[in-house]
Design an enzyme around this catalytic site. Sequence first.
Site, PDB file in Angstrom:
ATOM      1  N   SER A  24      13.568  32.147  23.676  1.00  0.00           N
ATOM      2  CA  SER A  24      13.682  31.816  22.216  1.00  0.00           C
ATOM      3  C   SER A  24      12.629  32.712  21.393  1.00  0.00           C
ATOM      4  CB  SER A  24      13.147  30.450  22.120  1.00  0.00           C
ATOM      5  OG  SER A  24      13.977  29.677  22.800  1.00  0.00           O
ATOM      6  N   SER A 165      18.084  20.458  16.478  1.00  0.00           N
ATOM      7  CA  SER A 165      18.193  21.643  16.801  1.00  0.00           C
ATOM      8  C   SER A 165      17.750  22.670  16.177  1.00  0.00           C
ATOM      9  CB  SER A 165      19.837  22.087  16.981  1.00  0.00           C
ATOM     10  OG  SER A 165      20.227  23.490  17.028  1.00  0.00           O
ATOM     11  N   GLN A 167      18.194  25.980  16.775  1.00  0.00           N
ATOM     12  CA  GLN A 167      19.255  26.945  16.323  1.00  0.00           C
ATOM     13  C   GLN A 167      19.983  26.606  15.069  1.00  0.00           C
ATOM     14  OE1 GLN A 167      21.989  27.414  19.455  1.00  0.00           O
ATOM     15  NE2 GLN A 167      20.592  28.275  21.015  1.00  0.00           N
ATOM     16  N   ASP A 317      16.295  22.249  27.785  1.00  0.00           N
ATOM     17  CA  ASP A 317      16.950  22.971  28.618  1.00  0.00           C
ATOM     18  C   ASP A 317      16.488  22.649  30.183  1.00  0.00           C
ATOM     19  OD1 ASP A 317      18.300  24.504  26.785  1.00  0.00           O
ATOM     20  OD2 ASP A 317      16.657  25.675  26.279  1.00  0.00           O
TER      21      ASP A 317
HETATM   22  C1  S3P Z   1      17.037  27.302  21.207  1.00  0.00           C
HETATM   23  C2  S3P Z   1      17.515  26.163  20.991  1.00  0.00           C
HETATM   24  C3  S3P Z   1      17.869  25.273  21.911  1.00  0.00           C
HETATM   25  C4  S3P Z   1      18.038  25.555  23.486  1.00  0.00           C
HETATM   26  C5  S3P Z   1      18.314  27.056  23.578  1.00  0.00           C
HETATM   27  C6  S3P Z   1      17.540  27.928  22.728  1.00  0.00           C
HETATM   28  C7  S3P Z   1      16.658  28.263  20.595  1.00  0.00           C
HETATM   29  O1  S3P Z   1      19.303  24.774  21.371  1.00  0.00           O
HETATM   30  O2  S3P Z   1      18.928  24.732  24.138  1.00  0.00           O
HETATM   31  O3  S3P Z   1      18.471  27.257  24.821  1.00  0.00           O
HETATM   32  O4  S3P Z   1      15.971  29.611  20.993  1.00  0.00           O
HETATM   33  O5  S3P Z   1      16.588  28.015  19.184  1.00  0.00           O
HETATM   34  P1  S3P Z   1      19.456  23.760  20.371  1.00  0.00           P
HETATM   35  O6  S3P Z   1      18.785  24.367  19.073  1.00  0.00           O
HETATM   36  O7  S3P Z   1      21.025  24.192  20.158  1.00  0.00           O
HETATM   37  O8  S3P Z   1      19.194  22.491  20.865  1.00  0.00           O
END
Ligand code: S3P
Length: 433
Positions: A24, A165, A167, A317
């Site tokens: 990340s 989330s 993301q 994760d």
């Molecule tokens: C991540 C956010 C998580 C995680 C993914 C990486 C990121 O997803 O599961 O492996 O780097 O922002 P979500 O934001 O969809 O939960």
Amino acid sequence: MDNFISKENITSLSGEIIIPPDKSMSHRAIIFGALTKGKVKISNLSLGQDCLNTLKIFEQLGVKVEFLSKRDLILDSSNGFKTGDFTFDCGNSGTTTRLLAGLFSWQNFNSKLIGDKSLSKRPMKRIIEPLSLMGAEIKSNENKLPLEIKGKDLSGIEYFSKIASAQVKSAILLAGLGAKNKTRTYEPTLSRNHSEIMLEYLGAKITSGKDEKGYFAQIEKSNLTPKDIEIVGDISSAAFFMVMGAIVPNSSILIKNVGINPTRDGIIEVFKQSEIDFEILNEKYVSNELCADIKVNYTPNIKPFEIKGDIIPRLIDEIPILAVLATQAQGQSTVSNAQDLRNKESDRIKTIVDALLSLDVDIKEKEDGFIINGKKEFDKEVELETHLDHRLAMSYFVMSLINKKPMKIKGFDCINTSFPEFLDLAKQIGYGE
Ligand code: S3P
């Protein structure tokens, strides 16, 4: 090696390993670094395929990349981005797709984001909706890839995301970085905050916190300042070695340089609940992220655990590998409120439940998680499908360590998505000797 056949008679695993860089944070270092219009040295970048895909996209856009050594590089974005029409291959990476959709919504070029079979099945409405409210023009295939994005002028919004989330939050912050007026995004529980930390580190006008409406992050149009970024080890990768240490008899593993940001450290809380024999050593901050060494010893009497609610985003994760831990606990463990696991690289609730059922584990699938009754001895020859899901592949590997019979893991190659060093590190602590 596409298929992996496990070795039998693993007696113990011991020694120390340095855990490779966080996925990340690596994505964010590339994306934010490329926005500084200057030279940024990134030390300890993840060499997982997901991050290499993000890096390649910025190279397509004219950012110069010079590797100084295996994981250290200079990113030079002094000339800004090229204009034109681009197709970008995001491979297996949801983070690449969703974060870049936010950024590309206000750039001087048009882009088409494509990906592999797994990514092409994943939901994009969660970002298309808020970005469209900001003025973005995004065409999709019924809210799935490909995404066709036309660069537009954006305006800030206040947005309430139903899901926690990082993301989604980061896509909105990246859009807000170029939008007029302030952008404020809320989430029900706090998801990983690496974007907030790194944007602040690079001088963005960003604040975050909690008020009566929930957890928020707020950003204003800002220029980012070039600054060196060092990335710490990935706790989501460390998780596999933490569980190996706990469940493989007579093991003791020292895992060095693990990022333990409080929005990512849910597994540590589970280890406490399960009374695993472990220690956290040498805590320090690197580029404003907390990291430490974690020593895990074999624990014969593992207690069952219950995870639900606010802790879920802090270990999202790690749930497949925690399911493997639960099989070795004495009693019933449960996972609830984790329905978004069905939208990951595979439907992770279904894939882990199916895999454990094939090994005769007493596991019951729920819409938002599962219930496992340990303690189970694995003594069955099975073949498991990874469904292009790296975390499933590595969880299966850990299952194979305590299986008395050999296991075949189909499509094991997908571990390269996040952790190409995985097998080498396993060998370093005695696997296959
Ligand atoms: C991540 C956010 C998580 C995680 C993914 C990486 C990121 O997803 O599961 O492996 O780097 O922002 P979500 O934001 O969809 O939960």
